[in-house]
Write a protein that holds these residues in place. Structure first.
Motif, PDB file in Angstrom:
ATOM      1  N   LYS A 150      17.445  14.440  41.122  1.00 53.18           N
ATOM      2  CA  LYS A 150      17.123  14.390  39.689  1.00 53.18           C
ATOM      3  C   LYS A 150      18.422  14.356  38.898  1.00 53.18           C
ATOM      4  CE  LYS A 150      13.602  13.291  40.314  1.00 53.18           C
ATOM      5  NZ  LYS A 150      12.790  12.239  39.691  1.00 53.18           N
ATOM      6  N   GLY A 151      19.102  13.248  39.020  1.00 53.56           N
ATOM      7  CA  GLY A 151      20.355  13.026  38.312  1.00 53.56           C
ATOM      8  C   GLY A 151      21.053  11.821  38.905  1.00 53.56           C
ATOM      9  N   SER A 152      22.157  11.447  38.314  1.00 51.85           N
ATOM     10  CA  SER A 152      22.907  10.276  38.774  1.00 51.85           C
ATOM     11  C   SER A 152      23.548  10.533  40.136  1.00 51.85           C
ATOM     12  CB  SER A 152      23.990   9.956  37.745  1.00 51.85           C
ATOM     13  OG  SER A 152      24.908   9.039  38.302  1.00 51.85           O
ATOM     14  N   GLY A 153      23.690   9.475  40.923  1.00 51.21           N
ATOM     15  CA  GLY A 153      24.399   9.586  42.198  1.00 51.21           C
ATOM     16  C   GLY A 153      25.827  10.070  41.986  1.00 51.21           C
TER      17      GLY A 153
ATOM     18  N   SER B 202       6.841  10.389  36.441  1.00 51.15           N
ATOM     19  CA  SER B 202       7.670  11.314  35.649  1.00 51.15           C
ATOM     20  C   SER B 202       9.075  10.764  35.471  1.00 51.15           C
ATOM     21  CB  SER B 202       7.704  12.701  36.297  1.00 51.15           C
ATOM     22  OG  SER B 202       8.208  12.631  37.609  1.00 51.15           O
ATOM     23  N   ASP B 203       9.611  10.134  36.516  1.00 52.51           N
ATOM     24  CA  ASP B 203      10.985   9.626  36.453  1.00 52.51           C
ATOM     25  C   ASP B 203      11.123   8.493  35.437  1.00 52.51           C
ATOM     26  OD1 ASP B 203      13.636   9.895  38.145  1.00 52.51           O
ATOM     27  OD2 ASP B 203      13.327   7.760  37.761  1.00 52.51           O
ATOM     28  N   LEU B 204      10.180   7.530  35.496  1.00 56.24           N
ATOM     29  CA  LEU B 204      10.250   6.405  34.546  1.00 56.24           C
ATOM     30  C   LEU B 204      10.058   6.894  33.117  1.00 56.24           C
ATOM     31  CD1 LEU B 204       8.233   3.612  36.454  1.00 56.24           C
ATOM     32  CD2 LEU B 204      10.700   3.779  36.192  1.00 56.24           C
TER      33      LEU B 204
ATOM     34  N   GLY C  41      10.713   9.985  31.983  1.00 57.48           N
ATOM     35  CA  GLY C  41      11.862  10.817  31.592  1.00 57.48           C
ATOM     36  C   GLY C  41      13.081  10.016  31.198  1.00 57.48           C
ATOM     37  N   GLU C  42      13.405   8.988  31.994  1.00 61.28           N
ATOM     38  CA  GLU C  42      14.627   8.223  31.687  1.00 61.28           C
ATOM     39  C   GLU C  42      14.448   7.340  30.446  1.00 61.28           C
ATOM     40  OE1 GLU C  42      14.887   6.619  35.584  1.00 61.28           O
ATOM     41  OE2 GLU C  42      13.788   4.793  35.138  1.00 61.28           O
ATOM     42  N   ARG C  43      13.209   6.858  30.227  1.00 62.26           N
ATOM     43  CA  ARG C  43      12.960   6.102  29.001  1.00 62.26           C
ATOM     44  C   ARG C  43      12.858   7.047  27.805  1.00 62.26           C
ATOM     45  NH1 ARG C  43      12.171   3.584  32.997  1.00 62.26           N
ATOM     46  NH2 ARG C  43      12.136   1.320  33.174  1.00 62.26           N
TER      47      ARG C  43
ATOM     48  N   LEU D  90      15.718  11.770  28.410  1.00 64.73           N
ATOM     49  CA  LEU D  90      16.980  11.720  29.154  1.00 64.73           C
ATOM     50  C   LEU D  90      17.900  10.596  28.697  1.00 64.73           C
ATOM     51  CD1 LEU D  90      15.634  12.341  32.793  1.00 64.73           C
ATOM     52  CD2 LEU D  90      16.515  14.021  31.162  1.00 64.73           C
ATOM     53  N   MET D  91      17.347   9.448  28.342  1.00 61.52           N
ATOM     54  CA  MET D  91      18.197   8.303  28.018  1.00 61.52           C
ATOM     55  C   MET D  91      17.757   7.534  26.767  1.00 61.52           C
ATOM     56  SD  MET D  91      18.768   6.892  31.919  1.00 61.52           S
ATOM     57  CE  MET D  91      19.794   5.487  31.505  1.00 61.52           C
ATOM     58  N   GLY D  92      16.500   7.076  26.756  1.00 56.56           N
ATOM     59  CA  GLY D  92      16.058   6.220  25.648  1.00 56.56           C
ATOM     60  C   GLY D  92      15.923   6.982  24.344  1.00 56.56           C
TER      61      GLY D  92
END
Ligand SMILES: NC(=O)c1ccc[n+]([C@@H]2O[C@H](COP(=O)([O-])OP(=O)(O)OC[C@H]3O[C@@H](n4cnc5c(N)ncnc54)[C@H](O)[C@@H]3O)[C@@H](O)[C@H]2O)c1
Ligand SMILES: CC(C)(O)[C@@H](O)C(=O)O
Ligand SMILES: [Mg+2]
Ligand SMILES: [Mg+2]
Length: 348
Positions: free
Chosen positions: A150-153, A207-209, A211-213, A216-218
């Motif tokens: 649950k975060g960037s590589g 949840s991931d799609l 969250g990032e939209r 977390l990001m969008g």
């Protein structure tokens, strides 16, 4: 598994105390873990496994930047770094870490090398959940599971080097060998997860799609831009608008939230700020809630997956993404941010 109470709900969590690295090494001692793709997650997961004493090889296209990066990171062509097909053949556990769109293109080759007893590992529920769109349907005689950090590589690697772990979700989709669970848990520990939270493929990808939209990001960029623009329209300077929108948040207030929660951050601000924030947060929640509903609905319908497949399968998808990132970078807000960042002591 440890049972922990999350705000009144009990959940199972795998900890490194109950599943230490030595156990992971034992479970994986006869496996060849083939990390296919060396983009963002590939390096983090492959390097952490290498440093953790796991027999890991990398599969990547030759004559690519990622190949050169793998060499620079210490993977040796012909020994631990191979063309994708060769790595697929050698691997007993295939960590499928091409981009979600590229996974579709390579699937026929991957499938060919999934002989009975092998395992197919993902870091996202995307390919399997949206199989009608991706065509990714694994044979019945292989294990299929995921560990999704649950975060960037990049953070996965950085936190590993700091002796910390990044939390990951894990899920078993198919247990053909009877060992899927111990294999996936061992991999979760080996790639440098701190704790492993159980989920399923569909829940992980939805949840991931979202969250990032979303936050977390969008949404975070959207809300920054909206506030910055209002401040600028009302005559505030770029530095004042940036400091009051981004810099204070990332440098002063978010570390307090990370440390001890929102009420702790609030308590460390003036009572004037507390009064205003406590009055306004619910209005922001109510104003954005319909947008989050729409977003989740789009994710659940598969529209977000399709949009990502369509645009990231184009030959020039990288250049197109880079153009849009440049637009962000070149906006007044983020140019102001660059100057503000340059003033930090570590950048001086
Ligand atoms: N980026 C992250 O930090 C992150 C976090 C959690 C989960 N994930 C998931 O991990 C997986 C890998 O994501 P990523 O962001 O590391 O991928 P990425 O976009 O960085 O791409 C990974 C690799 O795929 C290769 N690739 C791209 N298109 C290709 C093509 N057409 N043919 C051959 N190779 C191609 C790239 O060269 C690169 O080496 C995805 O399932 C993603 O959703 C990523
Ligand atoms: C790092 C993120 C946003 O959590 C991941 O989900 C991704 O797709 O890169
Ligand atoms: Mg994601
Ligand atoms: Mg994510």
């Amino acid at each position: 598994m440890a049972k922990l109470n999350f705000g009144g709900v009990e959940e199972n969590v795998v900890t490194r105390e109950e599943f230490p690295l030595e156990k992971a090494q034992e479970v994986l001692k006869n496996e060849v873990v083939a990390v296919i793709g060396y983009g963002v997650q590939g390096p983090g997961q492959a390097l952490n496994q290498k440093d953790n004493g796991i027999n890991v090889i990398v599969g990547q296209r030759k004559n690519s930047k990622s190949w050169d990066k793998a060499v620079a990171d210490g993977f040796v062509p012909g020994e631990t770094l191979f063309e994708i097909e060769e790595a697929l053949e050698k691997g007993t556990i295939i960590c499928y870490l091409l981009s979600d769109a590229a996974q579709i293109e390579y699937w026929p080759k991957v499938k060919q090398h999934l002989t009975p007893g092998k395992a197919l590992y993902f870091s996202h529920g995307f390919g399997i959940t949206f199989s009608e769109r991706t065509g990714i349907v694994p044979p019945a005689d292989v294990d299929v599971f995921l560990v999704a950090p649950k975060g960037s590589g990049t953070s996965l690697r950085r936190m590993f080097l700091q002796d910390r772990g990044l939390n990951s979700s894990f899920a078993v989709y198919q247990d053909a060998t009877g060992k899927a669970r111990e294999r996936v848990t061992a991999l979760g520990i080996a790639i440098g997860s701190g704790y492993l939270f159980e989920t399923d493929f569909k829940k992980e990808v939805y949840s991931d799609l979202a969250g990032e939209r979303g936050t977390l990001m969008g949404a975070v960029q959207g809300i920054f831009a909206a506030q910055y623009d209002v401040l600028r329209k009302n005559g505030h300077s770029p530095s004042e608008a940036f400091n009051e929108t981004v810099e204070e948040l990332t440098q002063s207030l978010m570390p307090l939230v990370a440390e001890n929660g929102m009420d702790w951050m609030y308590a460390n601000c003036s009572t004037t700020a507390q009064r205003g924030a406590l009055d306004w947060w619910k209005r922001f929640r109510d104003a954005t809630s319909p947008l989050f509903e729409e977003l989740y609905d789009n994710v659940a319908k598969g529209n977000e997956a399709q949009r990502s497949i369509d645009s990231n399968s184009k030959p020039d998808y990288r250049e197109k993404l880079e153009l849009e990132l440049t637009e962000l970078r070149e906006s007044e807000m983020w140019k102001a941010g660059k100057t503000v960042r340059s003033l930090r002591p570590e950048n001086n």
